[in-house]
Scaffold this active site. Structure first.
Site, PDB file in Angstrom:
ATOM      1  N   GLY A  96       0.830  -1.203   0.000  1.00  0.00           N
ATOM      2  CA  GLY A  96       0.000   0.000   0.000  1.00  0.00           C
ATOM      3  C   GLY A  96       0.858   1.245   0.000  1.00  0.00           C
ATOM      4  N   ASP A 126      -3.103  -6.981   6.695  1.00  0.00           N
ATOM      5  CA  ASP A 126      -4.491  -6.563   6.460  1.00  0.00           C
ATOM      6  C   ASP A 126      -4.957  -7.073   5.097  1.00  0.00           C
ATOM      7  OD1 ASP A 126      -2.830  -4.838   5.042  1.00  0.00           O
ATOM      8  OD2 ASP A 126      -4.047  -3.054   5.411  1.00  0.00           O
ATOM      9  N   GLU A 128       4.128  -6.601   7.286  1.00  0.00           N
ATOM     10  CA  GLU A 128       3.710  -5.389   8.008  1.00  0.00           C
ATOM     11  C   GLU A 128       4.188  -5.271   9.450  1.00  0.00           C
ATOM     12  OE1 GLU A 128       1.702  -7.310   6.189  1.00  0.00           O
ATOM     13  OE2 GLU A 128       0.748  -6.039   4.686  1.00  0.00           O
ATOM     14  N   GLY A 155      -0.610  -5.237   0.284  1.00  0.00           N
ATOM     15  CA  GLY A 155      -1.695  -4.869  -0.625  1.00  0.00           C
ATOM     16  C   GLY A 155      -1.643  -5.593  -1.964  1.00  0.00           C
TER      17      GLY A 155
HETATM   18  C1  QUE Z   1       5.863  -3.555   5.096  1.00  0.00           C
HETATM   19  C2  QUE Z   1       4.936  -3.000   4.252  1.00  0.00           C
HETATM   20  C3  QUE Z   1       5.305  -2.363   3.065  1.00  0.00           C
HETATM   21  C4  QUE Z   1       6.660  -2.292   2.767  1.00  0.00           C
HETATM   22  C5  QUE Z   1       7.614  -2.858   3.625  1.00  0.00           C
HETATM   23  C6  QUE Z   1       7.204  -3.459   4.777  1.00  0.00           C
HETATM   24  C7  QUE Z   1       4.379  -1.737   2.158  1.00  0.00           C
HETATM   25  C8  QUE Z   1       4.905  -1.070   1.014  1.00  0.00           C
HETATM   26  C9  QUE Z   1       6.271  -1.053   0.778  1.00  0.00           C
HETATM   27  C10 QUE Z   1       6.905  -0.384  -0.327  1.00  0.00           C
HETATM   28  C11 QUE Z   1       8.114  -0.828  -0.826  1.00  0.00           C
HETATM   29  C12 QUE Z   1       8.762  -0.179  -1.874  1.00  0.00           C
HETATM   30  C13 QUE Z   1       8.209   0.952  -2.418  1.00  0.00           C
HETATM   31  C14 QUE Z   1       6.991   1.415  -1.913  1.00  0.00           C
HETATM   32  C15 QUE Z   1       6.367   0.758  -0.882  1.00  0.00           C
HETATM   33  O1  QUE Z   1       7.106  -1.668   1.637  1.00  0.00           O
HETATM   34  O2  QUE Z   1       3.140  -1.805   2.392  1.00  0.00           O
HETATM   35  O3  QUE Z   1       6.459   2.517  -2.443  1.00  0.00           O
HETATM   36  O4  QUE Z   1       8.827   1.612  -3.439  1.00  0.00           O
HETATM   37  O5  QUE Z   1       4.047  -0.469   0.172  1.00  0.00           O
HETATM   38  O6  QUE Z   1       8.113  -4.017   5.625  1.00  0.00           O
HETATM   39  O7  QUE Z   1       3.619  -3.075   4.557  1.00  0.00           O
END
Ligand code: QUE
Length: 339
Positions: free
Chosen positions: A69, A149, A141, A118
């Site tokens: 997400g 979730d 998460e 997500g």
């Molecule tokens: C737990 C998470 C997420 C995460 C790392 C976690 C998550 C998420 C991202 C993420 C990773 C790279 C990106 C970005 C988001 O990492 O939900 O925009 O470039 O979106 O340990 O829940």
């Protein structure tokens, strides 16, 4: 500029394929509010369109299916006190997960890269999840002070003994074959052959025929026995206690190390959510997750965990309380929406 593209592959009148292409490569296709809204709108439209028989979800990036997400944006809303925005984001994301679970047409995801958080919410609830050796599947998460979730508190407790609790607490990443072996994915195809499979689906050919020459048998070296032994429990303190008692077990020690980098509060809340999810419907799970998401994002550990993992990237969060033994289990149960 939209992060979702769509294509219609028209079959012979009624067997068309609607393709949703995730196209936010710089964020590894992490789902922001507009992507959730766009996906929901197009799925509703195609659900009522007699010329569309199948929905296909793919990624425009060879680096990811969907990283999760828009957690950085959620943190900004939390820090700005914009709780209505937080609620809006999660309620629309979970409404999308429910729509996919109830979708009246074939819903096929092609997962050829990381699919986390997500990213699983927009794939696992669908009928077909085709993965490759490039797929990495996880619910990570707890490392950021959040909770598994997107309906995962429904699908995790329905995996083989202890596996869902293990995935949700430790945030362990598993490969495509492992995902098929435990039932998170439905078919394994080598990445080099996925383009041919995708084209077959776009042409409207029956999935069985499309996969006939490309589907590989799966094997897994997951520690399913140890996972069942240590993680088949819905109490985080008891699980950690069991692992601590396994003196000399290298695997248990490694799991304790993984759990030590997670938010202790998230661990306790997650165990409650997955335990309760085992005896709940998907709608009940999503509803419970929404309340838990609202409450846990207000907890100090969320802003701190996202800071450490995604913003400053020092991977050194200062969680409080600092150990699972110090978590007030009444507080955890209240965050989870139990009692
Ligand atoms: C737990 C998470 C997420 C995460 C790392 C976690 C998550 C998420 C991202 C993420 C990773 C790279 C990106 C970005 C988001 O990492 O939900 O925009 O470039 O979106 O340990 O829940």
């Amino acid at each position: 500029m939209s992060y979702i593209r769509t294509e219609i592959h028209s079959g012979d009148g009624r067997d068309g394929v609607g393709e949703i292409i995730l196209d936010r490569p710089r964020a590894l296709n992490a789902l922001d509010q507009t992507m959730i809204d766009d996906m929901h709108a197009i799925l509703e439209q195609w659900g009522d369109d007699d010329t569309i028989e199948t929905v296909l979800v793919t990624s425009a990036s060879d680096r990811a299916f969907c990283a999760g997400g828009d957690i950085r944006a959620i943190r900004e809303h939390v820090l700005a006190g914009e709780t209505a925005e937080v609620t809006k984001y999660f309620s629309s994301e979970y409404r999308l997960n429910q729509l996919i679970a109830e979708y009246p047409k074939a819903y096929i995801s092609l997962i050829d890269g990381p699919a986390m958080g997500g990213g699983l919410g927009i794939s696992v609830h669908g009928e077909v999840r085709i993965v490759t050796e490039k797929a990495t599947i996880a619910m990570p998460e707890t490392a950021i002070g959040f909770i598994p979730d997107v309906g995962s508190t429904y699908f995790l407790p329905r995996l083989p003994q202890g596996v869902g609790m293990w995935l949700g607490l430790t945030g362990s990443r598993i490969g495509g074959m492992d995902a098929v072996a435990i039932g998170l994915a439905t078919h394994f195809v080598p990445s080099a052959e996925l383009g041919t499979v995708a084209d077959g689906i776009r042409k409207g050919a029956p999935l069985r025929e499309v996969l006939a020459d490309h589907r590989d048998p799966v094997s897994t070296d997951m520690e399913l026995k140890k996972i069942a032994q240590y993680f088949d429990d819905d109490n985080a303190v008891a699980i950690v206690g069991g692992l601590r008692g396994a003196v000399g077990d290298e695997w248990a020690a490694q799991m304790l190390e993984q759990l030590a980098s997670a938010s202790p509060t998230s661990l306790a809340v997650t165990a409650n959510l997955i335990g309760e999810g085992a005896v709940s419907s998907l709608a009940e799970c999503l509803d419970r997750e929404l309340g838990a998401a609202e409450r846990i994002t207000a907890h100090h550990d969320f802003a701190e965990g996202v800071r450490a993992v995604l913003v400053d990237k020092d991977r050194n969060p200062s969680f409080s309380p600092a150990t699972v033994d110090e978590v007030d289990l009444q507080v955890a149960a209240r965050i989870a929406g139990l009692r």
